[in-house]
Write a protein that holds these residues in place. Structure first.
Motif, PDB file in Angstrom:
ATOM      1  N   ILE A  18       1.811 -43.156  15.644  1.00 32.86           N
ATOM      2  CA  ILE A  18       2.230 -42.589  14.380  1.00 32.86           C
ATOM      3  C   ILE A  18       1.785 -43.512  13.361  1.00 32.86           C
ATOM      4  O   ILE A  18       2.291 -44.551  13.264  1.00 32.86           O
ATOM      5  N   ASP A  19       1.239 -42.872  12.258  1.00 32.52           N
ATOM      6  CA  ASP A  19       0.896 -43.858  11.130  1.00 32.52           C
ATOM      7  C   ASP A  19       2.293 -44.506  10.499  1.00 32.52           C
ATOM      8  O   ASP A  19       3.278 -43.981  10.009  1.00 32.52           O
ATOM      9  N   PRO A  20       2.129 -45.804  10.849  1.00 26.10           N
ATOM     10  CA  PRO A  20       3.380 -46.732  10.411  1.00 26.10           C
ATOM     11  C   PRO A  20       3.476 -47.127   8.992  1.00 26.10           C
ATOM     12  O   PRO A  20       4.411 -48.080   8.683  1.00 26.10           O
ATOM     13  N   PHE A  21       2.585 -46.592   8.296  1.00 29.56           N
ATOM     14  CA  PHE A  21       2.714 -47.262   6.783  1.00 29.56           C
ATOM     15  C   PHE A  21       3.792 -47.143   6.182  1.00 29.56           C
ATOM     16  O   PHE A  21       4.508 -48.204   5.481  1.00 29.56           O
ATOM     17  N   GLN A  22       4.422 -46.034   6.164  1.00 26.20           N
ATOM     18  CA  GLN A  22       5.866 -45.685   5.306  1.00 26.20           C
ATOM     19  C   GLN A  22       6.844 -46.440   5.850  1.00 26.20           C
ATOM     20  O   GLN A  22       7.664 -47.367   5.302  1.00 26.20           O
ATOM     21  N   THR A  23       6.841 -46.413   7.226  1.00 27.73           N
ATOM     22  CA  THR A  23       7.986 -47.284   7.944  1.00 27.73           C
ATOM     23  C   THR A  23       7.591 -48.648   7.908  1.00 27.73           C
ATOM     24  O   THR A  23       8.714 -49.341   7.913  1.00 27.73           O
ATOM     25  N   ASP A  24       6.553 -49.286   8.011  1.00 30.16           N
ATOM     26  CA  ASP A  24       6.345 -50.672   7.792  1.00 30.16           C
ATOM     27  C   ASP A  24       6.826 -50.977   6.566  1.00 30.16           C
ATOM     28  O   ASP A  24       7.357 -52.337   6.354  1.00 30.16           O
ATOM     29  N   SER A  25       6.515 -50.127   5.552  1.00 30.15           N
ATOM     30  CA  SER A  25       6.917 -50.830   4.062  1.00 30.15           C
ATOM     31  C   SER A  25       8.549 -50.743   3.972  1.00 30.15           C
ATOM     32  O   SER A  25       9.263 -51.483   3.411  1.00 30.15           O
ATOM     33  N   ASP A  26       9.087 -49.808   4.768  1.00 29.04           N
ATOM     34  CA  ASP A  26      10.520 -49.801   4.827  1.00 29.04           C
ATOM     35  C   ASP A  26      11.082 -51.076   5.418  1.00 29.04           C
ATOM     36  O   ASP A  26      12.148 -51.610   5.025  1.00 29.04           O
TER      37      ASP A  26
END
Length: 211
Positions: A18-26
């Motif tokens: 799953i696209d991790p962009f938001q989670t990685d930013s968090d």
């Protein structure tokens, strides 16, 4: 989505990401917050150590000042006795006024030494009290920050766990018998009772019951 319907998969194999962009930013934000709070706690610990060192130094200086005070009081008592004795000699015209004046000057000097040593002790007492108050305040602040550190660490671990879950791996050896998603589609969070939440079905064909 590196797998297709009909593929045989092994336990631990990557099934989809799953696209991790938001989670990685968090995760990055949580890590930064944790680091900042840890640095703040370390700063408070340094402040405590510095205040304790200052208090210990002032305690030592106070002890030295008390020794000086006792010595000054002894010298003052001796000067008072000398002054009294020479006053009697002056009244009897057995010493000169000049000699008595020197004794009187020495008496005043010893009195000034005693007053100065007492003032020094009072000043050190005030510094010690201020240092102890600073220590108590810094400890209270550090304890509060440490509580926030624990909260930030829990949040960071939670975010890391969510980031790990953006890569979904197979929990068993088997065959993909049904694939409900394609690359680029949106994964719908939910439970097994929600058909849209089922991304794929893996069957274990190692044991089969046939009728």
């Amino acid at each position: 989505l590196p797998v297709r319907e009909g593929n045989r998969v092994s336990k631990g194999q990557v099934l989809l990401k799953i696209d991790p962009f938001q989670t990685d930013s968090d995760v990055q934000a949580a890590r930064s917050q944790l680091s900042a709070l840890e640095a703040e706690a370390a700063g408070q610990s340094f402040q405590i150590a510095s205040s304790e060192a200052n208090a210990a130094r002032d305690e030592f200086l106070k002890k030295s000042a008390e020794v000086e005070r006792r010595q000054a009081e002894t010298n003052l008592a001796r000067a008072q006795m000398t002054h009294k004795r020479e006053k009697e000699l002056l009244d009897a015209s057995l010493i000169s006024p000049e000699q008595f004046e020197l004794t009187e000057t020495q008496l005043k000097l010893n009195q000034a030494y005693v007053e100065a040593s007492l003032a020094k002790i009072d000043q050190l007492d005030a510094q010690i009290k201020a240092a102890r108050a600073s220590i108590e305040f810094a400890r209270a602040t550090r304890d509060a920050v440490l509580q926030r550190v624990e909260g930030a660490r829990s949040n960071f671990l939670r975010m890391e766990d969510l980031l790990k879950k953006t890569t979904i791996r197979s929990t068993l050896d088997g065959v993909i018998v049904k694939l409900n998603v394609e690359e680029g589609e949106r994964a719908v969070p939910g439970i097994l009772s929600n058909p849209q939440a089922t991304l794929m079905t893996i069957a274990d064909f190692s044991v089969i019951e046939a009728e």
